[in-house]
Design a protein around this motif. Structure first.
Motif, PDB file in Angstrom:
ATOM      1  N   CYS A 132      -2.555   1.749   9.746  1.00  0.00           N
ATOM      2  CA  CYS A 132      -2.849   0.506   9.034  1.00  0.00           C
ATOM      3  C   CYS A 132      -3.575  -0.411  10.018  1.00  0.00           C
ATOM      4  O   CYS A 132      -3.094  -0.633  11.129  1.00  0.00           O
ATOM      5  CB  CYS A 132      -1.539  -0.141   8.558  1.00  0.00           C
ATOM      6  SG  CYS A 132      -1.747  -1.835   7.969  1.00  0.00           S
ATOM      7  N   ILE A 133      -4.722  -0.942   9.627  1.00  0.00           N
ATOM      8  CA  ILE A 133      -5.469  -1.829  10.529  1.00  0.00           C
ATOM      9  C   ILE A 133      -5.208  -3.298  10.201  1.00  0.00           C
ATOM     10  O   ILE A 133      -5.929  -4.184  10.654  1.00  0.00           O
ATOM     11  CB  ILE A 133      -6.987  -1.525  10.509  1.00  0.00           C
ATOM     12  CG1 ILE A 133      -7.556  -1.687   9.096  1.00  0.00           C
ATOM     13  CG2 ILE A 133      -7.259  -0.124  11.053  1.00  0.00           C
ATOM     14  CD1 ILE A 133      -9.087  -1.586   9.035  1.00  0.00           C
TER      15      ILE A 133
ATOM     16  N   CYS B 149      -5.460  -5.013   7.367  1.00  0.00           N
ATOM     17  CA  CYS B 149      -6.598  -5.666   6.700  1.00  0.00           C
ATOM     18  C   CYS B 149      -6.183  -6.845   5.828  1.00  0.00           C
ATOM     19  O   CYS B 149      -7.027  -7.666   5.489  1.00  0.00           O
ATOM     20  CB  CYS B 149      -7.403  -4.650   5.893  1.00  0.00           C
ATOM     21  SG  CYS B 149      -6.707  -4.235   4.289  1.00  0.00           S
TER      22      CYS B 149
ATOM     23  N   CYS C  40       0.809  -1.241   0.000  1.00  0.00           N
ATOM     24  CA  CYS C  40       0.000   0.000   0.000  1.00  0.00           C
ATOM     25  C   CYS C  40       0.840   1.289   0.000  1.00  0.00           C
ATOM     26  O   CYS C  40       0.460   2.255  -0.666  1.00  0.00           O
ATOM     27  CB  CYS C  40      -0.950   0.007   1.186  1.00  0.00           C
ATOM     28  SG  CYS C  40      -2.007  -1.438   1.239  1.00  0.00           S
TER      29      CYS C  40
ATOM     30  N   TRP D  43      -4.180   3.875  -3.030  1.00  0.00           N
ATOM     31  CA  TRP D  43      -5.537   3.390  -3.312  1.00  0.00           C
ATOM     32  C   TRP D  43      -6.325   4.458  -4.077  1.00  0.00           C
ATOM     33  O   TRP D  43      -5.872   5.572  -4.241  1.00  0.00           O
ATOM     34  CB  TRP D  43      -6.260   3.092  -1.985  1.00  0.00           C
ATOM     35  CG  TRP D  43      -5.869   1.772  -1.386  1.00  0.00           C
ATOM     36  CD1 TRP D  43      -4.694   1.461  -0.748  1.00  0.00           C
ATOM     37  CD2 TRP D  43      -6.644   0.572  -1.365  1.00  0.00           C
ATOM     38  NE1 TRP D  43      -4.701   0.159  -0.341  1.00  0.00           N
ATOM     39  CE2 TRP D  43      -5.889  -0.412  -0.695  1.00  0.00           C
ATOM     40  CE3 TRP D  43      -7.922   0.241  -1.839  1.00  0.00           C
ATOM     41  CZ2 TRP D  43      -6.358  -1.707  -0.488  1.00  0.00           C
ATOM     42  CZ3 TRP D  43      -8.390  -1.049  -1.641  1.00  0.00           C
ATOM     43  CH2 TRP D  43      -7.613  -2.020  -0.975  1.00  0.00           C
TER      44      TRP D  43
ATOM     45  N   CYS E 192      -4.201   4.488   3.571  1.00  0.00           N
ATOM     46  CA  CYS E 192      -4.564   4.622   4.987  1.00  0.00           C
ATOM     47  C   CYS E 192      -3.647   5.588   5.734  1.00  0.00           C
ATOM     48  O   CYS E 192      -4.104   6.597   6.290  1.00  0.00           O
ATOM     49  CB  CYS E 192      -4.545   3.249   5.652  1.00  0.00           C
ATOM     50  SG  CYS E 192      -5.677   2.083   4.860  1.00  0.00           S
TER      51      CYS E 192
HETATM   52  S1  SF4 Z   1      -5.159  -1.423   6.448  1.00  0.00           S
HETATM   53 FE1  SF4 Z   1      -5.032  -2.646   4.558  1.00  0.00          FE
HETATM   54  S2  SF4 Z   1      -5.204  -1.110   2.930  1.00  0.00           S
HETATM   55 FE2  SF4 Z   1      -4.652   0.014   4.791  1.00  0.00          FE
HETATM   56  S3  SF4 Z   1      -2.407   0.140   4.748  1.00  0.00           S
HETATM   57 FE3  SF4 Z   1      -2.960  -1.672   5.947  1.00  0.00          FE
HETATM   58  S4  SF4 Z   1      -2.909  -3.375   4.466  1.00  0.00           S
HETATM   59 FE4  SF4 Z   1      -3.024  -1.459   3.293  1.00  0.00          FE
END
Ligand code: SF4
Ligand code: SF4
Length: 297
Positions: A278-279, A281, A259, A264, A271
């Protein structure tokens, strides 16, 4: 960005004609070199999912989602996009799954309810049964999004359905198909479509634990523009402040994804770029534990 109006317009176009719109020159040139007879057919089934990954896939810009599902692949069936519905749709899926419609790849979004198979029915048949039958005929499977790759939100602690990932499903059934795993909640459109382009034009990409190294080789932390702040121990104390977001619960140190370099929404943001931690995901641990808050505030 694809708003609802444009989404419906695109779905209608696909439904009505399934033909190609005019394309940017480089993509059009690439398409001329492709033999449409050899691009993979995709059957896209949804398990326990919110359809967020499908929506994300439609946000693809380069190439566009329409190009991807009409030229670099042929989308045989998708519940939200296909023109067919009802018994016609079920017959179409059956034709593919039985092997009568030729070679195909199975794309699966969402987790599989192992303890409650009727929680996920297509027509009158549980998704799990389709997966068992498809295992005999498909060329391979692509697990799309964290629900399909690791269980995701439906498999969070306390879930009643026994939700599991596609890989776990195959393992419990003692099946060993080719399985490409592309996590993310939601999945990044590039991660999926570029994997398919790689499959079509180059071959199977390098995989680690089934995930393409192209996108998941490095941790978010390693690529993060705030890594220098982390090293200098300059930490943000609340959301919106500059500095490393580690003390606000950033899971970049535990999460493999590109990322920080990919961004995105067509390269608009991401994020941490938007000051949100960053959660994790795309991580196997994403939302698995009740006492694991997404943010520490
Ligand atoms: S939460 Fe998901 S989309 Fe956001 S930085 Fe982390 S891995 Fe990437
Ligand atoms: S913001 Fe997150 S990913 Fe970036 S350096 Fe800090 S802990 Fe690592």
């Amino acid at each position: 960005m694809l708003d609802r109006r444009n989404f419906l317009k695109m779905a209608a176009t696909l439904s009505a004609t399934f033909s190609l719109p005019s394309l940017p020159e480089p993509v059009a040139a690439a398409l001329k070199r492709l033999d449409p007879a050899t691009v993979p057919k995709l059957i896209y089934l949804q398990g326990q999912s919110c359809t967020g990954c499908s929506i994300s896939l439609l946000q693809a810009e380069s190439p566009s989602a329409v190009t991807m599902i009409t030229a670099y692949s042929k989308l045989g069936f998708h519940a939200d996009l296909s023109a067919t519905s009802g018994s016609q749709a079920l017959d179409l899926i059956e034709r593919y799954i039985s092997g009568d419609a030729g070679e195909y790849f199975l794309a699966v979004e969402g987790s599989i309810p192992w303890d409650m198979d009727k929680a996920c029915i297509i027509g009158e048949k549980p998704l799990a049964q389709y997966l068992v039958e498809a295992n005999k005929t498909m060329s391979g499977a692509v697990a799309i999004g964290t629900c399909a790759t690791h269980g995701g939100i439906p498999a969070a602690e306390g879930n009643l359905t026994g939700a599991i990932s596609l890989g776990e499903f195959y393992q419990r059934k003692n099946f060993h198909p080719l399985l490409v795993q592309i996590p993310g909640c939601s999945v990044h459109p590039d991660w999926v479509w570029h994997t398919i382009i790689h499959l079509v034009k180059v071959g199977l990409p390098e995989l680690t634990n089934g995930q393409p190294d192209l996108f998941f080789k490095n941790k978010v932390h390693a690529l993060c523009p705030r890594y220098h702040d982390f090293q200098q121990e300059i930490f943000a104390k609340k959301i919106g402040e500059p500095g490393c977001l580690f003390k606000l619960g950033c899971l970049g140190p535990d999460t493999f994804a590109d990322c920080p370099t990919r961004w995105w929404n067509g390269g608009q943001t991401w994020c941490i770029g938007a000051n949100a931690p960053c959660i994790g995901c795309s991580s196997p641990n994403f939302v698995r534990k009740k006492d694991f808050p997404i943010y520490r505030l």
